[in-house]
Motif scaffolding. Structure first.
Motif, PDB file in Angstrom:
ATOM      1  N   LEU A 321     -22.912 -13.443  32.904  1.00  0.00           N
ATOM      2  CA  LEU A 321     -22.542 -12.351  32.010  1.00  0.00           C
ATOM      3  C   LEU A 321     -21.072 -12.389  31.606  1.00  0.00           C
ATOM      4  N   ARG A 322     -20.186 -12.658  32.580  1.00  0.00           N
ATOM      5  CA  ARG A 322     -18.764 -12.570  32.287  1.00  0.00           C
ATOM      6  C   ARG A 322     -17.969 -13.473  33.211  1.00  0.00           C
ATOM      7  N   LEU A 323     -16.828 -13.927  32.707  1.00  0.00           N
ATOM      8  CA  LEU A 323     -15.912 -14.756  33.488  1.00  0.00           C
ATOM      9  C   LEU A 323     -14.525 -14.133  33.459  1.00  0.00           C
ATOM     10  N   ASP A 324     -13.930 -13.911  34.646  1.00  0.00           N
ATOM     11  CA  ASP A 324     -12.555 -13.436  34.769  1.00  0.00           C
ATOM     12  C   ASP A 324     -11.742 -14.516  35.478  1.00  0.00           C
ATOM     13  N   VAL A 325     -10.569 -14.823  34.933  1.00  0.00           N
ATOM     14  CA  VAL A 325      -9.681 -15.806  35.558  1.00  0.00           C
ATOM     15  C   VAL A 325      -8.390 -15.114  35.968  1.00  0.00           C
ATOM     16  N   TRP A 326      -8.082 -15.200  37.272  1.00  0.00           N
ATOM     17  CA  TRP A 326      -6.867 -14.613  37.832  1.00  0.00           C
ATOM     18  C   TRP A 326      -5.916 -15.739  38.246  1.00  0.00           C
ATOM     19  N   VAL A 327      -4.626 -15.524  38.012  1.00  0.00           N
ATOM     20  CA  VAL A 327      -3.603 -16.515  38.327  1.00  0.00           C
ATOM     21  C   VAL A 327      -2.538 -15.885  39.215  1.00  0.00           C
ATOM     22  N   MET A 328      -2.125 -16.609  40.252  1.00  0.00           N
ATOM     23  CA  MET A 328      -1.026 -16.158  41.106  1.00  0.00           C
ATOM     24  C   MET A 328       0.276 -16.688  40.513  1.00  0.00           C
ATOM     25  N   LEU A 329       1.017 -15.834  39.822  1.00  0.00           N
ATOM     26  CA  LEU A 329       2.205 -16.260  39.086  1.00  0.00           C
ATOM     27  C   LEU A 329       3.328 -16.715  40.011  1.00  0.00           C
ATOM     28  N   LYS A 330       3.498 -16.042  41.154  1.00  0.00           N
ATOM     29  CA  LYS A 330       4.479 -16.445  42.151  1.00  0.00           C
ATOM     30  C   LYS A 330       3.732 -16.860  43.403  1.00  0.00           C
ATOM     31  N   TYR A 331       3.815 -18.141  43.710  1.00  0.00           N
ATOM     32  CA  TYR A 331       2.996 -18.698  44.779  1.00  0.00           C
ATOM     33  C   TYR A 331       3.229 -17.971  46.109  1.00  0.00           C
ATOM     34  N   GLY A 332       2.134 -17.545  46.727  1.00  0.00           N
ATOM     35  CA  GLY A 332       2.187 -16.890  48.029  1.00  0.00           C
ATOM     36  C   GLY A 332       2.446 -15.404  47.984  1.00  0.00           C
ATOM     37  N   LEU A 333       2.762 -14.861  46.805  1.00  0.00           N
ATOM     38  CA  LEU A 333       3.048 -13.437  46.679  1.00  0.00           C
ATOM     39  C   LEU A 333       1.788 -12.710  46.215  1.00  0.00           C
ATOM     40  N   LYS A 334       1.250 -11.889  47.083  1.00  0.00           N
ATOM     41  CA  LYS A 334      -0.013 -11.197  46.807  1.00  0.00           C
ATOM     42  C   LYS A 334       0.052 -10.340  45.552  1.00  0.00           C
ATOM     43  N   GLU A 335       1.199  -9.659  45.340  1.00  0.00           N
ATOM     44  CA  GLU A 335       1.343  -8.745  44.210  1.00  0.00           C
ATOM     45  C   GLU A 335       1.427  -9.463  42.871  1.00  0.00           C
ATOM     46  N   TRP A 337      -0.734 -11.583  41.624  1.00  0.00           N
ATOM     47  CA  TRP A 337      -2.027 -11.902  41.020  1.00  0.00           C
ATOM     48  C   TRP A 337      -2.156 -11.159  39.684  1.00  0.00           C
ATOM     49  N   THR A 338      -2.495 -11.902  38.638  1.00  0.00           N
ATOM     50  CA  THR A 338      -2.616 -11.339  37.292  1.00  0.00           C
ATOM     51  C   THR A 338      -3.873 -11.868  36.620  1.00  0.00           C
ATOM     52  N   LYS A 339      -4.620 -10.964  36.000  1.00  0.00           N
ATOM     53  CA  LYS A 339      -5.801 -11.411  35.252  1.00  0.00           C
ATOM     54  C   LYS A 339      -5.327 -12.069  33.963  1.00  0.00           C
ATOM     55  N   LEU A 340      -5.650 -13.352  33.811  1.00  0.00           N
ATOM     56  CA  LEU A 340      -5.159 -14.119  32.671  1.00  0.00           C
ATOM     57  C   LEU A 340      -6.015 -13.891  31.441  1.00  0.00           C
ATOM     58  N   PHE A 341      -7.338 -13.980  31.598  1.00  0.00           N
ATOM     59  CA  PHE A 341      -8.210 -13.703  30.460  1.00  0.00           C
ATOM     60  C   PHE A 341      -9.637 -13.455  30.944  1.00  0.00           C
ATOM     61  N   THR A 342     -10.409 -12.867  30.061  1.00  0.00           N
ATOM     62  CA  THR A 342     -11.817 -12.558  30.310  1.00  0.00           C
ATOM     63  C   THR A 342     -12.633 -13.038  29.129  1.00  0.00           C
ATOM     64  N   THR A 343     -13.806 -13.576  29.418  1.00  0.00           N
ATOM     65  CA  THR A 343     -14.684 -14.006  28.342  1.00  0.00           C
ATOM     66  C   THR A 343     -16.137 -13.776  28.738  1.00  0.00           C
ATOM     67  N   THR A 344     -16.949 -13.499  27.750  1.00  0.00           N
ATOM     68  CA  THR A 344     -18.397 -13.374  27.963  1.00  0.00           C
ATOM     69  C   THR A 344     -19.139 -14.560  27.360  1.00  0.00           C
ATOM     70  N   ARG A 345     -18.390 -15.490  26.783  1.00  0.00           N
ATOM     71  CA  ARG A 345     -19.005 -16.668  26.163  1.00  0.00           C
ATOM     72  C   ARG A 345     -19.064 -17.788  27.188  1.00  0.00           C
ATOM     73  N   LEU A 346     -20.207 -17.914  27.825  1.00  0.00           N
ATOM     74  CA  LEU A 346     -20.410 -18.917  28.862  1.00  0.00           C
ATOM     75  C   LEU A 346     -21.513 -19.880  28.440  1.00  0.00           C
ATOM     76  N   PRO A 347     -21.381 -21.155  28.797  1.00  0.00           N
ATOM     77  CA  PRO A 347     -22.440 -22.123  28.468  1.00  0.00           C
ATOM     78  C   PRO A 347     -23.750 -21.747  29.144  1.00  0.00           C
ATOM     79  N   ARG A 348     -24.830 -22.044  28.481  1.00  0.00           N
ATOM     80  CA  ARG A 348     -26.145 -21.768  29.059  1.00  0.00           C
ATOM     81  C   ARG A 348     -26.466 -22.803  30.129  1.00  0.00           C
ATOM     82  N   SER A 349     -26.913 -22.317  31.270  1.00  0.00           N
ATOM     83  CA  SER A 349     -27.234 -23.205  32.375  1.00  0.00           C
ATOM     84  C   SER A 349     -28.173 -22.492  33.323  1.00  0.00           C
ATOM     85  N   ASN A 350     -29.074 -23.254  33.907  1.00  0.00           N
ATOM     86  CA  ASN A 350     -30.005 -22.693  34.880  1.00  0.00           C
ATOM     87  C   ASN A 350     -29.545 -22.947  36.310  1.00  0.00           C
ATOM     88  N   ARG A 351     -28.370 -23.565  36.449  1.00  0.00           N
ATOM     89  CA  ARG A 351     -27.854 -23.870  37.778  1.00  0.00           C
ATOM     90  C   ARG A 351     -26.779 -22.870  38.191  1.00  0.00           C
TER      91      ARG A 351
END
Length: 486
Positions: A321-335, A337-351
């Motif tokens: 249904l949806r894909l969210d990609v999160w990126v840790m902008l400063k390595y090792g720093l928990k705070e 984490w930033t959502k980079l982008f979201t998309t609902t356009r995913l390839p069709r697959s049965n796997r």
């Protein structure tokens, strides 16, 4: 008699005139740090050619410090990345291909409605080519080296031997083979990773088993490729990891990263586990918080770990249904984490959904591995998807991105070159033949190209052409310096 003296004596014997002797002597008398700076600007194929010119060059260009500096420089430029992929045919040994990822060529096809077609795939020899080879996996790539795990059929015992490994440099064709020592070859809960230890200038394969009897805790085995040594670390807890492609470690900032759990599989304890490859300790990195799934979503969330540019990233795939990609902008720093982008356009697959960035381009487009035969070019701005295929070849599930480097394994074993049908048009070879036959006619090229051709003509002992190239290079340098001096 030193190598440098013997080299100078040999070259002077080969020189046909006093001018040629003086020209080549000036080149050989350059301080080593100056000649190293010149060589560092040359691509890997020119370094390999220059090693064949004389013993002095071979000695200088084979030093570990020079190789390390050259690899670091060319990895940072990320020039001419290549994709290594496999094609498996039933009852036959798998075939391995290498193909350049030329973004200008790919981007020119983005306006078309069909898939992006890549050309130039080259069938490679590989060290474990055998009718007994059943399957192989790419465990990771680092500095132009590929680590593989090989399954072979033991017909006498009627089972698979899965403790066989190989590290390969596809560019220099150098490789090294080895076996595991104590990790159970029949244990499916093993997470692998391959990376570089900058402290000792060596490459390491790391294997973490989920259960080491009788303690019930995990054990970590580390193989150092160059030193050919094994070490074993007994953990005090049990680590659990995903299986399949998601069990392969992601190398970044000197550490190998996996998604997993401490103890039994529990969603609340899921985190990123980083194995510091130099200090050989495990560090826990928390996942992003406040993850919001789609409304009324009750399905399974698939997580995949990857590298986005120079940052660690996690993809949350909500079924299909949806894909969210999160990126840790400063390595090792928990705070960070930033959502980079979201998309609902995913390839069709049965796997089972899989999502891992292989290559990030500067214009917001990324090459993504969706698992199985699906390779996709994604535009993060418009969310447009474009399937990427190789002409006349069906890709298997094994894929790895690498950059051609002169990284050394400390091994004396090399693959044989595979013969190809037809002739390859090579502009550099045509230029080389031209200047050897016409040493006084130097073409208009960039500084690095002039030095590269000068070294290749040196390998042919054409000293007049070398002098012409070096004079042209010095003249070009002076032209750039004069405006600054004035």
């Amino acid at each position: 008699m030193s190598i440098a003296y013997r080299t100078r004596f040999k070259i002077k014997q080969e020189a046909k005139s006093k001018e040629e002797e003086e020209a080549i002597t000036r080149w050989l008398n350059l301080p080593e740090e100056v000649s190293d700076e010149i060589f560092l600007k040359l691509p890997g194929n020119s370094i390999l050619s220059s090693r064949c010119a004389c013993k002095l060059f071979n000695t200088r260009l084979s030093k570990r410090i020079f190789i390390k500096n050259h690899v670091n420089l060319w990895i940072q430029t990320k020039n001419s990345p290549k994709l290594l992929f496999s094609q498996s045919i039933r009852d036959n040994p798998p075939m391995i291909y290498s193909i350049p990822i030329d973004f200008p060529s790919i981007s020119s096809q983005l306006s078309s409605l069909s898939s992006v077609v890549c050309d130039g795939a080259v069938l490679m020899n590989y060290p474990f080519l055998s009718n007994k080879t059943h399957y192989h996996q790419y465990l990771g790539s680092c500095n132009g080296l590929i680590c593989l795990k090989i399954d072979r059929v033991d017909y006498e015992r009627e089972h698979l031997c899965t403790n066989y490994f190989s590290v390969l440099n596809p560019f220099t064709r150098q490789f090294k083979e080895f076996r595991m020592q104590t990790v159970s070859t029949f244990c499916y809960g093993i997470a692998y990773g391959f990376g570089y230890d900058s402290e000792i200038d060596d490459y390491k394969l790391v294997a973490i088993s989920d259960n080491d009897e009788p303690t019930g805790c995990s054990s970590i085995e580390v193989y150092a490729v160059r030193s050919n040594s094994w070490s074993r670390i007994q953990c005090t807890v049990k680590y659990s990891f995903y299986v399949g492609k998601r069990s392969r470690g992601v190398f970044l900032n000197g550490g190998l990263h996996w998604l997993g759990w401490i103890g039994t599989r529990n969603k609340s304890s899921e985190a990123i586990f980083c194995f510091d490859i130099s200090n050989e300790i495990v560090v826990v990195i928390p996942l992003p918080e406040n993850i919001i799934p789609p409304v009324d979503f009750l399905g399974q969330v698939y997580k995949n770990l990857g590298v986005w540019g120079d940052s660690i990233c996690v993809a949350f795939v909500y079924d299909r249904l949806r894909l969210d990609v999160w990126v840790m902008l400063k390595y090792g720093l928990k705070e960070s984490w930033t959502k980079l982008f979201t998309t609902t356009r995913l390839p069709r697959s049965n796997r089972m959904p899989f999502w891992k960035p292989l290559l990030c381009f500067n214009n917001g487009k990324i090459l993504v591995d969706y698992g199985l035969e699906q390779l996709v070019l994604l535009d993060t701005t418009s969310e447009a998807l474009k399937s990427v295929v190789v002409r006349d070849i069906t890709m298997g599930d094994n894929r790895e991105i690498y950059v051609e480097t002169i990284a050394s394994l400390g091994s004396s074993t090399y693959l044989e070159r595979r013969n190809t049908n037809g002739t390859v048009k090579n502009r550099k070879r045509r230029l080389l033949r031209h200047v050897i036959n016409n040493p006084n006619q130097v073409p208009e090229l960039s500084g690095s190209a002039l030095v590269e051709l000068a070294l290749q003509t040196l390998a042919c002992f054409n000293f007049k052409a070398v002098q012409s190239f070096m004079d042209a290079y010095l003249l070009m340098s002076l032209k750039h310096l004069l405006p600054v001096c004035v």
